[in-house]
Motif scaffolding. Structure first.
Motif, PDB file in Angstrom:
ATOM      1  N   SER A   1       3.044  -0.032  11.212  1.00 47.36           N
ATOM      2  CA  SER A   1       3.709   1.247  10.937  1.00 47.36           C
ATOM      3  C   SER A   1       2.726   2.265  10.390  1.00 47.36           C
ATOM      4  O   SER A   1       1.753   1.913   9.717  1.00 47.36           O
ATOM      5  N   VAL A   2       2.995   3.529  10.697  1.00 46.70           N
ATOM      6  CA  VAL A   2       2.163   4.638  10.223  1.00 46.70           C
ATOM      7  C   VAL A   2       2.981   5.503   9.270  1.00 46.70           C
ATOM      8  O   VAL A   2       4.063   5.975   9.619  1.00 46.70           O
TER       9      VAL A   2
ATOM     10  N   ALA B   1       2.115   3.563  -6.299  1.00 48.38           N
ATOM     11  CA  ALA B   1       1.951   2.117  -6.450  1.00 48.38           C
ATOM     12  C   ALA B   1       2.599   1.373  -5.282  1.00 48.38           C
ATOM     13  O   ALA B   1       2.035   0.399  -4.753  1.00 48.38           O
ATOM     14  N   THR B   2       3.765   1.849  -4.852  1.00 49.85           N
ATOM     15  CA  THR B   2       4.460   1.218  -3.724  1.00 49.85           C
ATOM     16  C   THR B   2       3.685   1.405  -2.428  1.00 49.85           C
ATOM     17  O   THR B   2       3.522   0.456  -1.638  1.00 49.85           O
ATOM     18  N   VAL B   3       3.196   2.611  -2.197  1.00 51.82           N
ATOM     19  CA  VAL B   3       2.406   2.876  -0.985  1.00 51.82           C
ATOM     20  C   VAL B   3       1.148   2.024  -0.976  1.00 51.82           C
ATOM     21  O   VAL B   3       0.790   1.422   0.045  1.00 51.82           O
ATOM     22  N   ASP B   4       0.477   1.930  -2.121  1.00 49.59           N
ATOM     23  CA  ASP B   4      -0.737   1.099  -2.216  1.00 49.59           C
ATOM     24  C   ASP B   4      -0.428  -0.361  -1.871  1.00 49.59           C
ATOM     25  O   ASP B   4      -1.188  -1.025  -1.165  1.00 49.59           O
ATOM     26  N   GLN B   5       0.684  -0.862  -2.383  1.00 52.87           N
ATOM     27  CA  GLN B   5       1.062  -2.252  -2.123  1.00 52.87           C
ATOM     28  C   GLN B   5       1.368  -2.483  -0.645  1.00 52.87           C
ATOM     29  O   GLN B   5       0.986  -3.519  -0.074  1.00 52.87           O
ATOM     30  N   LEU B   6       2.038  -1.532  -0.025  1.00 56.70           N
ATOM     31  CA  LEU B   6       2.352  -1.652   1.409  1.00 56.70           C
ATOM     32  C   LEU B   6       1.075  -1.625   2.248  1.00 56.70           C
ATOM     33  O   LEU B   6       0.952  -2.355   3.238  1.00 56.70           O
ATOM     34  N   GLU B   7       0.115  -0.793   1.828  1.00 58.28           N
ATOM     35  CA  GLU B   7      -1.171  -0.752   2.532  1.00 58.28           C
ATOM     36  C   GLU B   7      -1.909  -2.078   2.381  1.00 58.28           C
ATOM     37  O   GLU B   7      -2.427  -2.635   3.358  1.00 58.28           O
ATOM     38  N   ASP B   8      -1.948  -2.590   1.168  1.00 56.29           N
ATOM     39  CA  ASP B   8      -2.697  -3.814   0.900  1.00 56.29           C
ATOM     40  C   ASP B   8      -2.066  -5.028   1.569  1.00 56.29           C
ATOM     41  O   ASP B   8      -2.748  -6.021   1.827  1.00 56.29           O
ATOM     42  N   ALA B   9      -0.772  -4.948   1.855  1.00 59.07           N
ATOM     43  CA  ALA B   9      -0.089  -6.040   2.543  1.00 59.07           C
ATOM     44  C   ALA B   9      -0.236  -5.926   4.069  1.00 59.07           C
ATOM     45  O   ALA B   9       0.259  -6.784   4.808  1.00 59.07           O
ATOM     46  N   GLY B  10      -0.909  -4.883   4.539  1.00 54.76           N
ATOM     47  CA  GLY B  10      -1.072  -4.691   5.977  1.00 54.76           C
ATOM     48  C   GLY B  10       0.180  -4.192   6.664  1.00 54.76           C
ATOM     49  O   GLY B  10       0.312  -4.306   7.886  1.00 54.76           O
ATOM     50  N   LYS B  11       1.091  -3.610   5.894  1.00 51.34           N
ATOM     51  CA  LYS B  11       2.361  -3.164   6.478  1.00 51.34           C
ATOM     52  C   LYS B  11       2.315  -1.734   6.991  1.00 51.34           C
ATOM     53  O   LYS B  11       3.038  -1.396   7.932  1.00 51.34           O
ATOM     54  N   ILE B  12       1.504  -0.890   6.359  1.00 47.22           N
ATOM     55  CA  ILE B  12       1.419   0.507   6.794  1.00 47.22           C
ATOM     56  C   ILE B  12      -0.031   0.967   6.859  1.00 47.22           C
ATOM     57  O   ILE B  12      -0.903   0.453   6.147  1.00 47.22           O
ATOM     58  N   TYR B  13      -0.233   1.936   7.704  1.00 49.85           N
ATOM     59  CA  TYR B  13      -1.506   2.638   7.845  1.00 49.85           C
ATOM     60  C   TYR B  13      -1.199   4.078   7.464  1.00 49.85           C
ATOM     61  O   TYR B  13      -0.495   4.783   8.184  1.00 49.85           O
TER      62      TYR B  13
ATOM     63  N   ALA C   1      11.976  -3.000   7.856  1.00 52.59           N
ATOM     64  CA  ALA C   1      12.856  -2.944   9.028  1.00 52.59           C
ATOM     65  C   ALA C   1      12.078  -2.485  10.266  1.00 52.59           C
ATOM     66  O   ALA C   1      12.249  -3.029  11.369  1.00 52.59           O
ATOM     67  N   ALA C   2      11.195  -1.506  10.088  1.00 51.01           N
ATOM     68  CA  ALA C   2      10.394  -1.007  11.201  1.00 51.01           C
ATOM     69  C   ALA C   2       9.408  -2.060  11.710  1.00 51.01           C
ATOM     70  O   ALA C   2       9.069  -2.097  12.894  1.00 51.01           O
ATOM     71  N   ASN C   3       8.963  -2.919  10.789  1.00 45.05           N
ATOM     72  CA  ASN C   3       7.948  -3.917  11.137  1.00 45.05           C
ATOM     73  C   ASN C   3       8.530  -5.251  11.593  1.00 45.05           C
ATOM     74  O   ASN C   3       7.770  -6.174  11.914  1.00 45.05           O
ATOM     75  N   GLN C   4       9.837  -5.368  11.605  1.00 45.42           N
ATOM     76  CA  GLN C   4      10.455  -6.653  11.921  1.00 45.42           C
ATOM     77  C   GLN C   4       9.964  -7.187  13.268  1.00 45.42           C
ATOM     78  O   GLN C   4      10.017  -6.501  14.294  1.00 45.42           O
ATOM     79  N   GLY C   5       9.465  -8.428  13.246  1.00 43.80           N
ATOM     80  CA  GLY C   5       9.000  -9.073  14.461  1.00 43.80           C
ATOM     81  C   GLY C   5       7.605  -8.676  14.892  1.00 43.80           C
ATOM     82  O   GLY C   5       7.115  -9.152  15.925  1.00 43.80           O
ATOM     83  N   LYS C   6       6.932  -7.819  14.109  1.00 39.67           N
ATOM     84  CA  LYS C   6       5.591  -7.351  14.466  1.00 39.67           C
ATOM     85  C   LYS C   6       4.543  -7.999  13.570  1.00 39.67           C
ATOM     86  O   LYS C   6       4.812  -8.314  12.411  1.00 39.67           O
ATOM     87  N   GLN C   7       3.351  -8.166  14.096  1.00 37.25           N
ATOM     88  CA  GLN C   7       2.265  -8.754  13.321  1.00 37.25           C
ATOM     89  C   GLN C   7       1.712  -7.727  12.345  1.00 37.25           C
ATOM     90  O   GLN C   7       1.476  -6.570  12.708  1.00 37.25           O
ATOM     91  N   LEU C   8       1.505  -8.167  11.097  1.00 42.62           N
ATOM     92  CA  LEU C   8       0.974  -7.264  10.087  1.00 42.62           C
ATOM     93  C   LEU C   8      -0.514  -7.058  10.285  1.00 42.62           C
ATOM     94  O   LEU C   8      -1.208  -7.874  10.883  1.00 42.62           O
ATOM     95  N   GLY C   9      -1.001  -5.939   9.762  1.00 39.77           N
ATOM     96  CA  GLY C   9      -2.418  -5.636   9.863  1.00 39.77           C
ATOM     97  C   GLY C   9      -3.204  -6.356   8.779  1.00 39.77           C
ATOM     98  O   GLY C   9      -2.650  -7.009   7.903  1.00 39.77           O
ATOM     99  N   THR C  10      -4.521  -6.224   8.852  1.00 43.21           N
ATOM    100  CA  THR C  10      -5.404  -6.833   7.866  1.00 43.21           C
ATOM    101  C   THR C  10      -6.008  -5.734   7.016  1.00 43.21           C
ATOM    102  O   THR C  10      -6.892  -4.997   7.472  1.00 43.21           O
ATOM    103  N   ALA C  11      -5.543  -5.594   5.793  1.00 41.18           N
ATOM    104  CA  ALA C  11      -5.993  -4.508   4.926  1.00 41.18           C
ATOM    105  C   ALA C  11      -7.349  -4.829   4.328  1.00 41.18           C
ATOM    106  O   ALA C  11      -7.694  -5.985   4.092  1.00 41.18           O
ATOM    107  N   GLY C  12      -8.125  -3.781   4.067  1.00 42.13           N
ATOM    108  CA  GLY C  12      -9.424  -3.950   3.437  1.00 42.13           C
ATOM    109  C   GLY C  12      -9.340  -3.748   1.942  1.00 42.13           C
ATOM    110  O   GLY C  12      -8.264  -3.577   1.372  1.00 42.13           O
ATOM    111  N   SER C  13     -10.476  -3.739   1.290  1.00 39.55           N
ATOM    112  CA  SER C  13     -10.546  -3.554  -0.156  1.00 39.55           C
ATOM    113  C   SER C  13     -10.051  -2.171  -0.544  1.00 39.55           C
ATOM    114  O   SER C  13     -10.528  -1.159  -0.045  1.00 39.55           O
ATOM    115  N   HIS C  14      -9.046  -2.145  -1.415  1.00 40.62           N
ATOM    116  CA  HIS C  14      -8.481  -0.885  -1.910  1.00 40.62           C
ATOM    117  C   HIS C  14      -8.020   0.030  -0.777  1.00 40.62           C
ATOM    118  O   HIS C  14      -8.073   1.243  -0.896  1.00 40.62           O
TER     119      HIS C  14
END
Length: 287
Positions: A87-88, A109-121, A253-266
Motif C-alpha cells: 500500500s502507498v 508513531a503509527t505511520v512509522d510502525q506501518l512502514e517498519d512492518a512493510g505495510k505501507i510505502y 484491509a487494503a493489504n489482505q492477501g498481499k505480501q508485505l514489503g521489506t522495510a529498511g532501517s528507520h
C-alpha cells in the motif's frame, strides 16, 4: 481508553478539522484576490506584458538538483519505507501548517510502525505555500532542510523532530537556519558539515519551488492531504473518522492477501526504481 484520553483525541481531531477548514477558506479568499488583481493588472498593463508574464508562469520549473532517493515525476517525492510494500500512503504537508503538526503528533508513531512492518510505502510531498500568506520563509527553509535530511538518509527522523518542535504558524522560527540546524542535533548522525552546508546554502531551493508548483497544479488545496492508495482518508475515509486505530485497520484491509514489503532501517529504504513511485496513486492533476 479512559474518557479523558478519548476526549483528548476527539479534541485533537476537531482541531485538525477546524484548522483544515480555516486553511481552505483562506485559500479561496487568496484565489479571489489573485484573480481580481490579475484582472486589474491586465487593464493597467500593456497586452504584450501580460502575454510575457503568462508565458513565464506556464514554463515548467525543473529543479537543478533533487535530493538522493527521491521518486516520481521530476523526483519531487520523498519516499519512506519499503518500495515493495503493498500500500502507498501519500502525504502533502507544509512544515508551518498547524493542522499538519496536529496530524503528525497524533499519527507519526503509527505511520512509522506501518512502514517498519512493510505495510505501507509513504510518499511525502513537502509543500511551502504558507509563506505566501503568513510573513516569513519558514516553509521553504524547513522544506529545504528536510530535503537535506533526505540526502543524508535521515528524512523520517528529522521530519518527526521538526513537527514535534513546530512553532506557531505566525512564528517564523523555521525561517532561521540556526534553529533548523540545532534541531538536527536530535537526530543521530545528521549534524554533519555536509548537512550544515546544504541547509545554509539552500541547496534544494529550486526543488522546493518545483514541489510547490506541482501542488499548485493539483486538485489539492490544503494540508495535510492524506491518501491511502489514491483515496482520501483525512479527515475521513467514507463515513469513518481517521484515528490511529482506523488507519491501521484500513491499511490491513487494503493489504489482505498481499505480501508485505521489506522495510529498511528507520524506514529509509529508497525505491529500487522510479517506476515504483506512487504506483497506486495516480497524479491528481486538475487539468
Amino acid at each position: 481508553m479512559s474518557e479523558k484520553n478519548r476526549e483528548g483525541k476527539r479534541t485533537a481531531r476537531e482541531r485538525m478539522q477546524e484548522q483544515r477548514a480555516a486553511e481552505e477558506s483562506a485559500a479561496k479568499r487568496r484565489k479571489k484576490l489573485i484573480v481580481g488583481g490579475a484582472a486589474l493588472a491586465v487593464i493597467a498593463a500593456a497586452v504584450v506584458t501580460g502575454v510575457v508574464v503568462q508565458n513565464q508562469r506556464s514554463k515548467p520549473e525543473t529543479p537543478a538538483a533533487a535530493p538522493a532517493g527521491t521518486i516520481g515525476d521530476k523526483n519531487l517525492v520523498i519516499p519512506v519505507g519499503a518500495g515493495n510494500a503493498p500500500s502507498v500512503l501519500t502525504v502533502y504537508e507544509d512544515p508551518r501548517c498547524p493542522a499538519c503538526g496536529i496530524f503528525e503528533r497524533e499519527f507519526s508513531a503509527t505511520v512509522d510502525q506501518l512502514e517498519d512492518a512493510g505495510k505501507i510505502y509513504t510518499n511525502y510531498h513537502i509543500v511551502s505555500f504558507i509563506d505566501r500568506a503568513v510573513p516569513g520563509k519558514g516553509s521553504k527553509t524547513a522544506a529545504n532542510a528536510l530535503a537535506c535530511a533526505q540526502d543524508a538518509g535521515h528524512f523520517r527522523d528529522y521530519h518527526d523532530v521538526l513537527y514535534r518542535n513546530q512553532p506557531e504558524e505566525t512564528n517564523d522560527a523555521f525561517g532561521n537556519k540556526a534553529v533548523l540546524l540545532n534541531l538536527a542535533k536530535q537526530v543521530n548522525g545528521l549534524d554533519t558539515p555536509e548537512f550544515q552546508a546544504c541547509v545554509n546554502d539552500n541547496k534544494y531551493g529550486g526543488w522546493v519551488s518545483s514541489v510547490q508548483q506541482d501542488f499548485d497544479k493539483s486538485s489539492y488545496k490544503s494540508t495535510p492531504t492524506v491518501l491511502l492508495n489514491g483515496q482520501p482518508v483525512y479527515p475521513k475515509n467514507g463515513s469513518e473518522e481517521i484515528t490511529p486505530e482506523n488507519l491501521v485497520k484500513w491499511v490491513d484491509a487494503a493489504n489482505q492477501g498481499k505480501q508485505l514489503g521489506t522495510a529498511g532501517s528507520h524506514g529509509q529504504t529508497p525505491a529500487p526504481t522510479s517506476a515504483a513511485s506512487e504506483a497506486n496513486n495516480p497524479s491528481p492533476s486538475a487539468g
